[in-house]
Design a protein around this motif. Structure first.
Motif, PDB file in Angstrom:
ATOM      1  N   ASN A  89      -2.832  -2.479  -3.775  1.00 33.58           N
ATOM      2  CA  ASN A  89      -4.081  -2.666  -3.040  1.00 33.58           C
ATOM      3  C   ASN A  89      -4.557  -4.107  -3.128  1.00 33.58           C
ATOM      4  OD1 ASN A  89      -4.179  -0.076  -2.173  1.00 33.58           O
ATOM      5  ND2 ASN A  89      -5.503   0.633  -3.838  1.00 33.58           N
ATOM      6  N   ASP A 109      -0.336   4.949 -10.316  1.00 29.23           N
ATOM      7  CA  ASP A 109      -1.666   4.456  -9.954  1.00 29.23           C
ATOM      8  C   ASP A 109      -1.786   2.966 -10.218  1.00 29.23           C
ATOM      9  OD1 ASP A 109      -2.329   6.896  -9.124  1.00 29.23           O
ATOM     10  OD2 ASP A 109      -3.900   7.286 -10.626  1.00 29.23           O
ATOM     11  N   ASP A 138       0.818  -1.209   0.000  1.00 28.10           N
ATOM     12  CA  ASP A 138       0.000   0.000   0.000  1.00 28.10           C
ATOM     13  C   ASP A 138       0.858   1.268   0.000  1.00 28.10           C
ATOM     14  OD1 ASP A 138       0.862  -0.902   2.405  1.00 28.10           O
ATOM     15  OD2 ASP A 138      -0.789  -0.015   3.553  1.00 28.10           O
ATOM     16  N   LYS A 139       2.130   1.115   0.360  1.00 29.36           N
ATOM     17  CA  LYS A 139       2.957   2.321   0.428  1.00 29.36           C
ATOM     18  C   LYS A 139       3.898   2.457  -0.763  1.00 29.36           C
ATOM     19  CE  LYS A 139       2.662   3.259   5.247  1.00 29.36           C
ATOM     20  NZ  LYS A 139       3.145   2.630   6.476  1.00 29.36           N
ATOM     21  N   ASN A 182      -0.215   1.321  -7.482  1.00 32.91           N
ATOM     22  CA  ASN A 182      -1.115   1.459  -6.352  1.00 32.91           C
ATOM     23  C   ASN A 182      -2.213   0.402  -6.399  1.00 32.91           C
ATOM     24  OD1 ASN A 182      -1.850   2.639  -4.024  1.00 32.91           O
ATOM     25  ND2 ASN A 182      -2.910   4.381  -4.965  1.00 32.91           N
ATOM     26  N   SER A 183      -2.780   0.217  -7.579  1.00 32.35           N
ATOM     27  CA  SER A 183      -3.903  -0.704  -7.631  1.00 32.35           C
ATOM     28  C   SER A 183      -3.411  -2.135  -7.456  1.00 32.35           C
ATOM     29  CB  SER A 183      -4.692  -0.528  -8.923  1.00 32.35           C
ATOM     30  OG  SER A 183      -4.013  -1.118  -9.979  1.00 32.35           O
ATOM     31  N   ALA A 234       3.370   2.777  -3.929  1.00 32.00           N
ATOM     32  CA  ALA A 234       3.010   3.845  -4.870  1.00 32.00           C
ATOM     33  C   ALA A 234       3.456   5.191  -4.329  1.00 32.00           C
ATOM     34  CB  ALA A 234       1.512   3.843  -5.109  1.00 32.00           C
TER      35      ALA A 234
END
Lengths: 307, 1225
Positions: free
Chosen positions: B1159, B1152, A44-45, B1155-1156, A47
């Motif tokens: 996640n 992004d 989660d970090k 990021n995805s 990015a």
């Protein structure tokens, strides 16, 4: 609740394994000094870290640009300041030449000196930066800014490109100054009531000619025109000076920005040693406890008491 | 007692078994899948003794396998759930580490790219920085590739993972089938060996880790397994049969499974859970989107950087080329980016346009220029106009009401087009303007028209001003020096010829030819000056409504009293008159008139008169009937009389005469003097370069002079083209053949006599100035194959009936003596022509005619041909010492005696009567040879050729000895630069003249041209660098057709090739000038109140720092040498901040993406932890039932051992009891 013997052993080894893996990770963090060794450590970090890296790289690139601009502006400033000084000397000489007490022969030698000084200004106007680019020729950086045209007159050969560079996310500043901005024209009456623009060096040449010919009227005109030229050069110096101030200011701003970004990145990415060592001690303790308890508990069996 | 023994021994047996069960449990404490077994003891059936029951001991009822179906199924499901997260967690981490890594990830490469772009922008001239920019660009390209191949690696791994899972599933289902087989031996579950059931359950659990299954057990414990949601589909274990799963070979690029791939293939229902589900979820949720997004990002990056690069100028001053290309070798665009540029100087750092301030500007106003590309327009703004020049495809435009005009269309810059105006009302015109109000073609606009036209709605710039400076101008005076034309025009055509092998040869030019439609009647007068032919203003055309025929050159013989008979076809009526007895022109006139009127039924419509000093006979019909086939015929062929030549004044012939004009010289104030030496001695002049001289002139009054000169000149010329008449007391010498007239000299015998030629006015014919010769052609044509000999035809009033063959028809027409000549043309057409240029009438027949053409009068057409008469030879190639032959005549022999050009010219002109070649000095002091024949088609043959030894000899002209025909001369003319269109084209356009009172400047109109059978066209064939606007002015409706070719100009490239100067001409006015041609493209006012004036021109946006003063100029041109310009590189840097990838910057789009994936990874981890807990619980729940605890077993061991020992004791006691009883006895 009933626990089968196998399950007990399975669970115990699993837990020991977990503790050992935690310790390995902490050890890895301690030896790299990073909280996030691999992006997958804290997906989660990751990015955020990448974004920060990218942002820092951008700001550093602005600083690099500022360095280039600084070098160029400093060179421009030197050239223009020197020009200004030479112009003062020309003014002095012109005023002297306008003096009635001077003989024609004296004026010849004055004319000679002015002519030499003019050549000096030509070479100043054709100053080059460290990369060999002519400072004042606009975007025709590989050609001298001022050179003689077909008729032998020294005219501006560059173009009027006024280029800017990015020195901040929303800040651009002047990169160059076309020679015609500093080595300005004077506006002269052509005698027919029309106003015409006369080139910088033409003006100087006119003074030389006037002095040579003891042409008082034109010497006087020249003296006043040198003021205009001086003003132009001084304005150029002022503008370069102002730009240099901007360079300093912007450099400070960028230092701050980079520091802030690096701090943020460190918060995310770098290891909190106190926390990590505490965690390691805790895990170590837990592992030792688990090992010793396993050693003891696994000894306990009813069969031991059957004989 | 035996009972006791029985009970004890039974118990011993039972406990022995119980103990072995416990031992078995202990032994299998570490066996995977083993279920704990329990013995079930039961008391034996009691025996009835009298009224009570007595126990009979214990029996081992069953060894029970500990088993909980719910716990088992729960564990299987939990297994599936948990293991499904494994690939997700493991591989998402991998993807994360790939994409987020500083060395492999894209972000750092992009940062480096933009950083080096930024650095380059600080010193664009530096080749080091340019190269380092290219390296970083390559870095991005290869980073994309690395990322993509890393992801490819993951794709391969996950595929292999999936296939290996499938193989494991097949092994396990195979085992289950075997287990089922073993289980099927017993019909009850109780009868099944525990070990077999354990194996069954273990296999099922293993299977559940690989894939989520649905399980159904039968009575005897056999199991059926399905991968679907029901037991009807996706059955992998069906009783004793296992069905394998395999990769679907039909789907490539993806891993899809089917059931029984080599048998009765069945699609597999959606798989969820287990490793297999996990792999598939990872592929579809993480891997494929990541890969796809990377590809999209690669495409965006390539497109955007290329766009920027293509918008700039590289170090060589050229437009930038693409930086990257996406190859087609890989299905992933990220994997196939290649860098196209390796030369640092090709990096386009500079702006396309630049502006420079004039060196003499008074103000220090600074200008910046920016270009916004306008979307390329269509060729024409009016979509109803189609690309077809035929009048049938024309669109009607109507001007009525208060409007003085109607807009036709805008023609986009660069598109070549020709617009034709048809069916126009008188006075209607096509007008062509630029958006800035420069009128290019048309006629001068009236104030009302200007007022109405100039609105932005009509396509004009808001501040456009009218100018007619370039109106209808040609060549250097024209708009941008372009060749645009308004009127009727013909250009040189090229004939393609082929050699014997069918290889095409160089195309040969054919002189331009402009042919009118058939001219049946001329009604309207065309005023003098209204028309211009090749720049020569034409005189008035006053149509003669009467039919006329002029017979000139007729002369009487010496021997025969009645020399002539006469025939004519007047209005289709054949008239033949017998031998005339008259011996003089006057008598002939009277006799002819009387006879003709009798033949015409006594009407007075036909009039015969004498003209041109009574030398020529004019026959006219006031009814306007066609006069044709008119001729005098010699009665005695041997007589030396002359029947002369006939000119029919048909409409076409009138136009021909008007277009060719006559050359004439007029002497006003001529006096013949008095006394013995009165009169003139000699008249000399040159016609078409050939000298004519009359001497020994006897006449003493002006009429006699005219008559004498005419007679002598006609004799010299051996034709009747020259006439000498007295007009308003002026002596006029006229050449109707239109040859150029020069060197006119009328010399008095003695000046003291008072004889004087007076003031001489020389006017050249049109044809000698325009290089155009007009001729009339009167013919009708029909293809031979379409002739229908079952029908008849009526020509010029003569019926041709019952003719069966083509030769018969030709023979009949030629024999009919109706002035027509029939022949078959090479094109396979029957051509019937009237050589006199009169109209041909075709009579109306019911059922159509033989030639299958419409009945009616077919007027003659006018052909205007470019004459290639002249041949210029540069003075430098002349050699005066060499001999010369021209057209077979010796002109010079060695030694020539000629030393200069004039000498050579004299020598050539001396022989011009024989050679037909005359010589001049032209404007450049070169030698110009010209043929004297009227059509200018005579070949000029240059000699001498070879000598006796076969060697070519050099000649005075320095030319190869050969025949130089008209085609060669035409090519020579066309090779000249600049080409003067007058020398190659036929151009009939409009002029202006003054008319009315007060006099108004009036223009020739397209209606005038239409009367001549010509279409008015606006010719912009080579296109114009500016948009052109077309309008029709004048009330009425007109049709416009258009033919166009080419695409609209790319404005950027077009503008870059130009150099424009904005000059401030007044405090509120500026002009935009094309530097190449000096053409003022725009002349505009601007608002002086605006602080920073802006100028917009064709997408260029010029911004001034403050208002300029009068005389200041700014030049805008394409940037070709600004190597130090960084404007475009700033755009490249700006790309880092531009949201180009679905609203995000490229780098952010990538981040992004990280990021995805992050996640998803995080989510998978959390899910996995949660499921782990569930799974632990499920294991514990099952373990509680089936697990073996050694303490438990130890206790059971002790318990059963004690019971066993007790039973043994009971056995012992029973033995003792038995012994006691035995001892008693």
């Amino acid at each position: 609740m009933k626990i089968s013997t196998t399950l007990y052993f399975d669970r115990s080894t699993q837990m020991l394994g977990n503790l050992q893996s935690n310790l390995t990770k902490t050890q890895e963090q301690l030896s790299t000094g990073l909280q996030i060794v691999k992006p997958s450590d804290e997906p989660d970090k990751a990015a955020l870290v990448t974004r920060l890296e990218s942002e820092i790289s951008k700001q550093v690139s602005y600083q690099e640009n500022l360095k280039s601009v600084n070098i160029r502006l400093t060179a421009e400033e030197t050239a223009l300041k020197n020009t200004s000084e030479v112009l003062y000397r020309i003014k002095e000489l012109s005023v002297q030449a306008a003096n009635d007490t001077l003989s024609a022969q004296d004026r010849q030698s004055v004319a000679l000196e002015i002519s030499t000084l003019r050549d000096q200004i030509v070479s100043l106007a054709n100053s080059q930066d460290a990369n060999g680019n002519y400072l004042f020729s606009g975007s025709k950086a590989t050609q001298p800014a001022f050179s003689a045209d077909a008729t032998g007159r020294i005219t501006y050969q560059g173009d009027h490109a006024r280029m800017k560079v990015n020195v901040g996310d929303s800040r651009r500043m002047n990169l160059n100054m076309p020679g015609s901005d500093a080595f300005v024209r004077v506006v002269r009456d052509d005698g027919k009531g029309n106003r015409v623009g006369v080139d910088f060096f033409q003006t100087l040449d006119d003074i030389v000619t006037a002095v040579k010919n003891s042409d008082r009227a034109n010497i006087q005109r020249g003296v006043s025109e040198i003021d205009t030229l001086q003003t132009g050069v001084s304005e150029g110096v002022a503008q370069v000076g102002a730009d240099l101030t901007v360079v300093d200011l912007q450099n400070n701003v960028l230092d701050q920005v980079v520091l802030r970004l690096k701090t943020t990145r460190s918060d995310v990415e770098d290891l909190d040693y106190t926390e990590a060592i505490t965690r390691m001690n805790k895990d170590q303790l837990a592992l030792e406890a688990a090992q010793s308890s396993f050693a003891k508990i696994s000894q306990l069996s009813l069969f031991k008491y059957l004989s | 007692m035996s009972d006791m023994l029985g009970i004890a021994s039974n118990a011993i047996g039972a406990y022995q078994r119980a103990l072995s069960t416990v031992s078995n449990n202990i032994a299998n404490v570490n066996t995977e899948g083993y279920s704990r077994q329990d013995v079930v003891l039961k008391d034996s059936a009691p025996k009835k003794l009298a009224s009570m029951y007595i126990g009979t001991g214990v029996m081992l009822q069953n060894i029970k396998r500990q088993y909980d179906e719910f716990a088992e199924s729960n564990l299987r499901n939990s297994n599936s759930d948990l293991s499904s997260q494994t690939p997700m967690v493991d591989y998402t981490k991998r993807v994360m580490d790939i994409m987020g890594d500083k060395n492999v990830g894209l972000s750092s490469a992009l940062d480096a790219f933009f950083a080096s772009a930024s650095e380059l922008s600080t010193d664009p001239a530096s080749s080091v920085l340019r190269t380092s920019f290219l390296r970083s660009a390559e870095g991005v390209a290869s980073r994309f590739g690395e990322l993509s191949s890393q992801l490819d690696l993951v794709v391969t791994e996950t595929r292999q993972g999936l296939e290996s899972v499938a193989a494991q599933i097949n092994t396990l289902t195979g085992q289950l089938a075997l287990i089922n087989q073993s289980l099927s031996r017993s019909s009850t579950l109780e009868g099944q060996p525990a070990e077999l059931l354990d194996r069954r359950d273990l296999t099922l659990r293993q299977l559940s880790e690989l894939v989520r299954t649905k399980v159904a057990f039968t009575q005897n414990g056999t199991v059926n397994v399905s991968l679907g949601a029901t037991m009807t589909e996706g059955l992998v274990v069906d009783g004793q049969k296992a069905r394998p799963i395999g990769v679907n070979a039909a789907v490539s690029g993806k891993t899809e499974f089917v059931l029984d791939p080599y048998g009765s293939t069945e699609p597999l229902p959606a798989i969820s859970g287990g490793l297999m589900g996990g792999y598939q979820a990872f592929i579809s949720q993480v891997l494929e989107p990541a890969h796809k997004n990377l590809d999209v990002l690669a495409q965006v990056f390539v497109t955007e950087t290329n766009n920027v690069q293509r918008n700039g100028i590289d170090g060589y001053g050229q437009m930038g080329q693409d930086l990257f290309a996406i190859g087609t070798t890989s299905s992933h665009s990220a994997n196939s980016i290649s860098s196209l540029i390796s030369d640092g100087l090709r990096v386009a750092t500079a702006a396309q346009f630049r502006v420079s301030e004039g060196n003499t500007n008074v103000t220090t106003t600074r200008a910046t220029v920016k270009f916004t590309d306008k979307t390329p327009a269509t060729a024409l703004s009016n979509s109803s106009l189609v690309n077809n020049s035929n009048a049938t495809a024309a669109v009607t435009f109507k001007v009525d009401g208060v409007s003085e005009y109607v807009p036709v269309t805008a023609l986009s810059a660069g598109v070549g087009a020709t617009f034709y105006l048809d069916d126009m009302a008188p006075g209607q015109q096509l007008q062509v303007m630029t958006r800035d109000g420069r009128q290019v073609l048309g006629r001068g606009l009236t104030e009302t028209e200007k007022y109405q036209l100039f609105t932005p709605l009509n396509g004009f710039e808001a501040n456009a001003n009218f100018s007619d400076q370039y109106l209808n101008k040609e060549g250097a005076l024209g708009y941008r020096g372009l060749d645009m034309f308004y009127g009727a025009k013909a250009e040189v055509l090229y004939r393609q010829s082929f050699d014997g092998n069918g290889v095409s040869l160089k195309s040969e030019p054919i002189p331009a030819l402009l042919q009118t439609n058939r001219i049946t009647s001329l009604t309207k007068t065309i005023p003098s000056g209204a028309m211009q032919l090749n720049g020569v203003s034409l005189a008035a055309l006053a149509p003669n409504p009467n039919s006329e025929a002029l017979i000139s050159g007729l002369s009487f013989g010496s021997s025969v009293a009645a020399p002539f008979s006469f025939k004519a076809l007047i209005g289709g009526q054949k008239i033949e008159l017998g031998n005339f007895s008259a011996g003089s022109m006057v008598a002939l006139r009277d006799e002819l008139q009387a006879s003709l009127r009798v033949a015409d039924g006594g009407s007075a419509d036909i009039k015969v008169s004498l003209t041109n000093n009574d030398a020529d006979i004019l026959i006219s019909d006031q009814k306007g009937r066609d006069i044709t086939n008119l001729t005098f015929i010699k009665v005695d062929v041997a007589d030396d009389s002359n029947v002369g030549s006939v000119r029919i004044q048909s409409g076409a012939n009138q136009v021909v005469n008007w277009l060719n004009g006559t050359s004439r010289v007029a002497f006003s104030g001529l006096a013949l003097g008095v006394g013995a030496n009165a009169g003139f001695d000699k008249l000399s002049f040159k016609l078409g370069g050939v000298s004519y001289a009359v001497d020994n002139i006897a006449a003493l009054d002006i009429d006699a002079l005219a008559k004498e000169l005419q007679t002598q000149l006609r004799d010299l010329d051996q034709a009747a083209d020259i006439r000498v008449i007295v007009e308003n007391q002026k002596l006029v010498i006229e050449d109707q053949a239109g040859r150029s007239m020069s060197d006119v000299n009328l010399e008095p015998k003695d000046k003291t006599s008072g004889a004087t030629a007076g003031v001489m006015a020389l006017r050249q014919s049109v044809t000698s100035q325009s290089n155009v010769l007009a001729t009339s052609v009167s013919e009708i044509r029909a293809s031979v194959s379409t002739l229908d000999f079952s029908k008849n035809i009526n020509l010029n009033g003569q019926a041709f009936n019952g003719i069966a063959t083509l030769t018969g028809l030709i023979q009949a027409i030629n024999d009919a003596d109706i002035g027509l000549m029939a022949s078959v043309h090479a094109s396979g057409e029957l051509v019937i022509e009237d050589t006199s240029g009169a109209a041909i009438s075709v009579g109306k027949l019911t059922g159509g005619n033989l030639m299958n053409i419409d009945a009616g009068v077919y007027g003659a057409q006018v052909r205007m041909t470019q004459v290639a008469r002249d041949w210029t030879i540069p003075a430098t190639s002349l050699d005066f010492s060499r001999p010369l032959d021209l057209n077979g005549q010796t002109v010079l022999t060695q030694p020539t005696g000629v030393t200069n050009l004039q000498g050579l010219i004299d020598a050539i002109n001396l022989k011009s009567e024989q050679t037909g070649v005359v010589a001049f000095i032209d404007d450049n002091n070169d030698l110009k040879l010209s043929t004297t024949d009227i059509k200018g088609t005579l070949t000029i043959s240059v000699g001498p050729g070879m000598d006796a030894d076969g060697r070519y000899l050099s000649n005075a002209l320095g030319q190869v000895p050969m025949d130089y025909d008209a085609g060669y001369r035409l090519k020579a003319v066309m090779a000249k630069t600049p080409t003067d269109p007058i020398e190659t084209d036929v151009r009939l356009t409009f002029g202006s003249y003054l008319q009315g009172d007060p006099e108004v400047l009036t223009y020739g109109t397209p209606a005038d041209l239409a009367q001549l059978g010509l279409r008015t066209g606006v010719y912009v064939e080579d296109g114009c660098p500016d948009d052109l606007l077309l309008f029709v002015t004048g009330k009425g409706s007109a049709k416009v057709a258009v033919e166009y070719n080419g695409e609209p100009d790319n404005m950027r490239d077009s503008l870059r090739s130009q150099s424009l100067t904005v000059t401030f001409t007044a405090s509120d006015r500026y002009t935009i000038t094309d530097d190449k041609t000096g053409t003022v493209l725009a002349d505009r006012y601007f608002d002086t109140n605006v602080l920073e004036p802006t100028i917009d021109f064709q997408g260029l946006h010029i911004k001034l720092s403050h208002a300029a003063s009068v005389g200041d100029s700014f030049r805008i041109d394409g940037n070709f040498d600004g190597i130090g310009n960084n404007v475009n590189m700033l755009d490249m840097v700006g790309l880092a901040k531009t949201p180009v990838a679905e609203g995000k910057t490229i780098n952010n789009a990538y981040i992004d993406q990280i990021n995805s994936v992050g996640n998803l990874s995080q989510q998978a981890l959390i899910t996995q932890e949660a499921l782990q807990v569930v799974n632990d619980q499920a294991i514990e729940a099952r373990d509680k039932v089936v697990g073996v605890n050694l303490d438990d077993e130890a206790a059971a061991l002790v318990r059963y051992q004690q019971a066993y020992q007790a039973a043994a004791k009971a056995l012992q006691v029973s033995g003792q009891l038995f012994d006691a009883i035995v001892q008693i006895s």
